[in-house]
Design an enzyme around this catalytic site. Structure first.
Site, PDB file in Angstrom:
ATOM      1  N   HIS A 256       7.202  68.888  60.867  1.00  0.00           N
ATOM      2  CA  HIS A 256       8.410  68.583  60.090  1.00  0.00           C
ATOM      3  C   HIS A 256       9.623  69.299  60.680  1.00  0.00           C
ATOM      4  O   HIS A 256      10.663  68.671  60.930  1.00  0.00           O
ATOM      5  CB  HIS A 256       8.183  69.024  58.639  1.00  0.00           C
ATOM      6  CG  HIS A 256       9.324  68.777  57.724  1.00  0.00           C
ATOM      7  ND1 HIS A 256       9.389  67.697  56.877  1.00  0.00           N
ATOM      8  CD2 HIS A 256      10.475  69.472  57.506  1.00  0.00           C
ATOM      9  CE1 HIS A 256      10.512  67.738  56.182  1.00  0.00           C
ATOM     10  NE2 HIS A 256      11.196  68.812  56.554  1.00  0.00           N
ATOM     11  N   GLU A 257       9.490  70.597  60.914  1.00  0.00           N
ATOM     12  CA  GLU A 257      10.627  71.354  61.441  1.00  0.00           C
ATOM     13  C   GLU A 257      10.939  70.973  62.882  1.00  0.00           C
ATOM     14  O   GLU A 257      12.100  71.029  63.311  1.00  0.00           O
ATOM     15  CB  GLU A 257      10.369  72.849  61.318  1.00  0.00           C
ATOM     16  CG  GLU A 257      10.131  73.341  59.891  1.00  0.00           C
ATOM     17  CD  GLU A 257      11.222  72.939  58.904  1.00  0.00           C
ATOM     18  OE1 GLU A 257      12.369  72.685  59.330  1.00  0.00           O
ATOM     19  OE2 GLU A 257      10.920  72.873  57.700  1.00  0.00           O
TER      20      GLU A 257
ATOM     21  N   GLU B 291      16.809  64.677  57.566  1.00  0.00           N
ATOM     22  CA  GLU B 291      15.481  64.595  56.954  1.00  0.00           C
ATOM     23  C   GLU B 291      14.725  63.362  57.418  1.00  0.00           C
ATOM     24  O   GLU B 291      13.496  63.366  57.469  1.00  0.00           O
ATOM     25  CB  GLU B 291      15.614  64.615  55.428  1.00  0.00           C
ATOM     26  CG  GLU B 291      14.334  64.918  54.689  1.00  0.00           C
ATOM     27  CD  GLU B 291      13.816  66.334  54.915  1.00  0.00           C
ATOM     28  OE1 GLU B 291      12.638  66.595  54.577  1.00  0.00           O
ATOM     29  OE2 GLU B 291      14.576  67.194  55.423  1.00  0.00           O
TER      30      GLU B 291
END
Length: 491
Positions: free
Chosen positions: A256-257, A286
């Site tokens: 995700h990061e 996002e």
């Protein structure tokens, strides 16, 4: 001859560089800073914010904006961003900007200690201060309009609470119906069994980041209480966390990061240290982290490769086939934690926070009643009673650092990711062959070319529309979820 535009951009470049320094102070606070330095760090953050606010409100910026003539679309976009920042900044007194920086720096540490001790009363006074200051700031920005919209626009320019609320109203029935079918299915995926060492998890996390194209020459991976990414240009850092009973927490937080960091690292180098040299909005940001994590990282093809890797590194863990592993990765189960939530229920977590924080900013919900309101809403929405504050209102860092208006951008990111995934699959039909080998570069290259390299050139929705070839809406995301989980759970 030096023009007003040239002078403005030279000034802005220094402002952007100082902003990166301030961001590095925040990164250090979450990863390396000794606990006893918290009070001093709050003063340092306040001082930096004072310098930045003075530059953002410098009268010369207004004069340069009045005289500057854009030579092309890039220059026009630069001026659009600078003008938006200037008009926002001059509405907020320097005293308030510095006090917000100081208090939120302190509050972040208070939250971390309160979370560790399950101490809601110890957190409420500083949270009250944060909300009071953000309400004051919102009043300055809204100029009689909707206070929450004023805060939301810091993270997603052009978005409104009414628009977000209408989107949530359209999404909720299909998500709730899908959840009911999934949780009522006859066959439920198994969870992993065993313990997974922290060092081995971190080694695999680094390999996962590499598989998604993270540039280790311009980044690093560290541990944090709440995973985040920080920085842009040639310095975009990521963090993760480790739970020895749940390696997916570490692995998917990392992916995700990486999505966030790769967006920053993928922006055209000509835009470095300018307003175009960062992600255009948190919703678009996002979209990158969520498509990396979910549509790619949790796909059947990529989890097949992960299964082999985990068997080699960790031995037996109760899952005997790649298909079972895929189902386990995407297992839907009642749970408290937003960041650990499955794709089916994640947006329901966001909808709850969106309603609560609107009420906090609007004044209809008091801080002293927040825990009860959270627990009641969670029980109503998820059918589970919150067992402790770290599983409830203390689980997220966002409110402690004043990020009111930020939460709905997570769901916007999911919606945008659904649209991008549909377009990606149409353009790269053989994507699964690469993912099955642990190679995400056909997807990440497509995203870099279509979206990431443009940075802040276009407005958020236009950024997604240009990348996809169609206007974004929630339909592709909901279709994807119903198809994926319908297959996994044999609905």
């Amino acid at each position: 001859m030096t023009t007003a535009y040239d002078e403005l951009m030279a000034f802005q470049r220094e402002t952007e560089a100082l902003g990166q320094v301030a961001g590095r102070l925040g990164w250090d606070q979450e990863t390396m800073m000794p606990r006893g330095a918290a009070e001093q760090r709050s003063e340092e953050m306040s001082a930096m914010e004072g310098v930045l606010h003075a530059r953002r409100t410098d009268p010369r910026v207004g004069e340069w904006l009045a005289k500057a003539e854009p030579a092309d679309a890039v220059a026009a976009a630069q001026l659009r961003h600078i003008r938006r920042s200037y008009e926002r900044s001059v509405k907020v007194p320097a005293r308030l900007a510095q006090e917000l920086a100081r208090v939120t720096s302190v509050a972040q540490g208070v939250w971390a200690q309160a979370r560790a001790k399950e101490d809601v009363p110890g957190f409420l006074p500083i949270l009250q201060d944060v909300i009071r200051l953000r309400q004051e700031e919102a009043a300055c920005l809204a100029a009689g309009g909707d206070a929450y919209d004023a805060l939301l626009n810091d993270y997603e320019p052009g978005a409104t609470a009414a628009g977000i609320g209408a989107m949530f109203d359209r999404m909720r029935p299909r998500l709730v119906a899908l959840r009911a079918k999934v949780l009522g299915a006859a066959k439920q995926p198994a969870a992993l069994q065993g313990s997974f060492g922290a060092d081995a998890q971190m080694r695999m996390a680094r390999d996962l980041a590499t598989a998604f194209g993270y540039d280790w020459e311009r980044g690093r991976l560290d541990l944090a209480v709440h995973p985040f990414s920080s920085g842009s240009g040639d310095d975009a850092r990521i963090t993760t966390r480790v739970a020895e009973a749940d390696p997916f927490n570490c692995f998917y937080s990392t992916i995700h990061e990486v999505g966030h960091a790769c967006y920053e690292l993928g922006i055209d180098s000509d835009y470095r240290l300018t307003p175009l040299g960062a992600g255009v909005s948190m919703g678009v940001h996002e979209s990158q982290s969520r498509i990396y994590e979910n549509q790619l990282g949790r796909s059947r093809a990529f989890t097949g490769w992960m299964f082999t890797q985990m068997r080699e590194r960790f031995g037996e863990f109760g899952i005997t086939s790649a298909d079972e592993f895929y189902a386990s990765v995407n297992r839907v189960s009642p749970g408290y934690i937003r960041t650990e939530s499955d794709e089916v229920q994640y947006n329901l977590h966001i909808m709850m926070r969106f309603d609560l924080e609107r009420d906090l900013i609007g004044g209809s919900l008091s801080v002293k009643d927040l825990e009860d309101a959270w627990n009641a809403r969670f029980l109503a929405d998820f059918g589970v009673a919150v067992d402790r504050p770290s599983h409830g209102m203390l689980q997220d860092v966002h409110w402690s650092v004043g990020l009111f208006g930020y939460f709905p951008t997570y769901s916007l990111g999911n919606v945008y990711a659904g649209c991008l995934h549909r377009a990606l699959r149409a353009d790269v039909p053989d994507l699964d062959a690469a993912l099955a080998k642990g190679d995400a570069t056909p997807a990440t290259g497509w995203l870099r070319e279509r979206l990431q390299r443009h940075g802040g050139l276009r407005e958020p929705k236009d950024t997604i529309a240009e990348a996809c070839g169609f206007e974004p809406d929630e339909g592709p995301l909901l279709d994807y979820l119903e198809a994926k989980f319908g297959a996994i759970y044999q609905l």
